[in-house]
Write a protein that holds these residues in place. Structure first.
Motif, PDB file in Angstrom:
ATOM      1  N   HIS A 297      12.877  23.166   4.364  1.00  0.00           N
ATOM      2  CA  HIS A 297      12.801  23.586   5.638  1.00  0.00           C
ATOM      3  C   HIS A 297      14.255  23.472   6.226  1.00  0.00           C
ATOM      4  N   GLY A 298      15.139  24.432   6.500  1.00  0.00           N
ATOM      5  CA  GLY A 298      16.376  24.196   6.970  1.00  0.00           C
ATOM      6  C   GLY A 298      17.607  24.536   5.870  1.00  0.00           C
ATOM      7  N   SER A 299      18.722  24.597   6.153  1.00  0.00           N
ATOM      8  CA  SER A 299      19.725  24.687   5.323  1.00  0.00           C
ATOM      9  C   SER A 299      19.844  23.539   4.234  1.00  0.00           C
ATOM     10  N   SER A 300      20.073  24.306   2.905  1.00  0.00           N
ATOM     11  CA  SER A 300      20.484  23.231   1.752  1.00  0.00           C
ATOM     12  C   SER A 300      21.903  22.619   2.284  1.00  0.00           C
ATOM     13  N   PHE A 301      22.089  21.559   1.693  1.00  0.00           N
ATOM     14  CA  PHE A 301      23.069  20.755   1.884  1.00  0.00           C
ATOM     15  C   PHE A 301      24.398  20.540   0.709  1.00  0.00           C
TER      16      PHE A 301
ATOM     17  N   THR B 116      12.582  32.215   4.046  1.00  0.00           N
ATOM     18  CA  THR B 116      11.871  32.978   4.990  1.00  0.00           C
ATOM     19  C   THR B 116      11.788  32.660   6.326  1.00  0.00           C
ATOM     20  N   PHE B 117      12.565  33.136   7.415  1.00  0.00           N
ATOM     21  CA  PHE B 117      12.542  32.301   8.859  1.00  0.00           C
ATOM     22  C   PHE B 117      11.143  33.001   9.450  1.00  0.00           C
ATOM     23  N   MET B 118      10.507  31.897  10.232  1.00  0.00           N
ATOM     24  CA  MET B 118       9.466  32.359  11.077  1.00  0.00           C
ATOM     25  C   MET B 118       9.897  32.002  12.620  1.00  0.00           C
TER      26      MET B 118
ATOM     27  N   PHE C  58      11.588  28.249  12.331  1.00  0.00           N
ATOM     28  CA  PHE C  58      11.534  27.385  11.270  1.00  0.00           C
ATOM     29  C   PHE C  58      11.790  28.156   9.982  1.00  0.00           C
ATOM     30  N   THR C  59      12.478  27.639   8.897  1.00  0.00           N
ATOM     31  CA  THR C  59      12.289  28.336   7.517  1.00  0.00           C
ATOM     32  C   THR C  59      11.574  27.792   6.519  1.00  0.00           C
TER      33      THR C  59
ATOM     34  N   PHE D 160      14.529  15.626   4.846  1.00  0.00           N
ATOM     35  CA  PHE D 160      15.798  16.303   5.732  1.00  0.00           C
ATOM     36  C   PHE D 160      15.167  17.412   6.233  1.00  0.00           C
ATOM     37  N   THR D 161      13.987  17.732   6.597  1.00  0.00           N
ATOM     38  CA  THR D 161      13.400  19.070   7.389  1.00  0.00           C
ATOM     39  C   THR D 161      13.979  19.146   8.690  1.00  0.00           C
ATOM     40  N   HIS D 162      14.534  20.387   9.006  1.00  0.00           N
ATOM     41  CA  HIS D 162      15.186  20.716  10.263  1.00  0.00           C
ATOM     42  C   HIS D 162      14.614  21.782  10.854  1.00  0.00           C
ATOM     43  N   VAL D 163      14.885  22.213  11.927  1.00  0.00           N
ATOM     44  CA  VAL D 163      14.094  23.590  12.595  1.00  0.00           C
ATOM     45  C   VAL D 163      15.556  24.655  12.742  1.00  0.00           C
TER      46      VAL D 163
END
Length: 262
Positions: free
Chosen positions: A214-218, A17-19, A28-29, A161-164
């Motif tokens: 939070h963010g894209s998986s890798f 969910t993107f906020m 932020f996801t 690895f949280t990223h915006v």
């Protein structure tokens, strides 16, 4: 605000969910992960207000009432705010976490008694196997713990690895620079004697997918990414010691809770 569903590894689904109003101008996801198996598992519950959207996404993969396990990295609203809503919707579901979380929070907060997991314990979901690992204070929270899905090599790594921003569900691009930019913004990681050794030991799992909250998986060399994250935090600690903000530790205590990753 909208919620997306994507399969990031075989039988592992990212619910995102993107906020746009959270985390600065980039947004932020908030991500949950469903492991589809004979005994389905949900890692991260989400906020209470997100339960309708997240449960609708889960229902696209498996009936919500079939959910068997509910777990998360640590006790925080975005991790477990809707925990009791899930317990109400899935009569056979159990909350599962480590001893500390059960002792200090979940035995009181959860509507049904939680299942306590031991360090390194493996739960056979039927077609998938998850290993629980205590990671106290990494990235934050005394009760912090992570899951490693062994059949796909997926590390459910919580707030690491949280990223915006709103990127793709899965990326092969660098996740270190965005993570350190978010660290500078939020200052969310507990920097202590356990931080770097815990990340090094997680790297020994050699994950091929990193499932980020939070963010894209890798997708790629998860061990190298974890070691690079450890390097970045090690440099932050050294800088703080040089500036007199931290006192150098004489010796780091042994780190437990990583099973055969030690």
């Amino acid at each position: 605000m909208d919620t997306d569903l994507a399969e990031i590894a075989d039988g592992i689904y990212r619910i995102s969910t993107f906020m746009p109003e959270v985390g600065g101008p980039a947004g932020f996801t908030f991500n949950q992960f469903l492991i589809a198996a004979e005994e389905p598992l949900l890692f991260h519950c989400g906020h209470r207000g997100l339960f309708p959207a997240v449960s609708a996404a889960v229902a696209k993969v498996t009936p919500v009432e079939r959910l068997r396990w509910i777990t998360f990295g640590h006790v925080e609203a975005d991790e477990c705010g809707s925990m009791n809503q899930w317990l109400g919707a899935a009569p056979s579901a159990e909350v599962a976490h480590g001893a500390t979380a059960c002792m200090v929070s979940l035995s009181d907060l959860a509507d049904r008694p939680p299942r306590q997991l031991a360090d390194g314990e493996v739960v056979d979901l039927g077609g998938k196997r998850v290993r629980y690992m205590d990671t106290p204070h990494v990235p934050h929270g005394w009760e912090a713990g992570l899951l490693f899905e062994e059949t796909t090599g997926t590390l459910l790594c919580g707030d690491l690895f949280t990223h915006v921003g709103r990127g793709p569900a899965l990326t092969e691009s660098d996740v270190i620079e965005p993570a350190m930019a978010a660290e500078a913004l939020f200052k969310a990681t507990s920097l202590g004697v356990a931080t770097v050794p815990t990340l090094r030991r997680l790297a020994r799992l050699k994950p091929t997918t990193l499932a980020l909250m939070h963010g894209s998986s890798f997708a790629g060399d998860g061990a190298a990414a974890l070691d690079a994250l450890a390097d970045a935090y090690e440099e932050m600690i050294r800088s703080a010691e040089a500036e007199g903000i931290l006192r150098p530790a004489d010796a780091a205590p042994p780190i437990t809770g990583l099973g055969s990753a030690n």
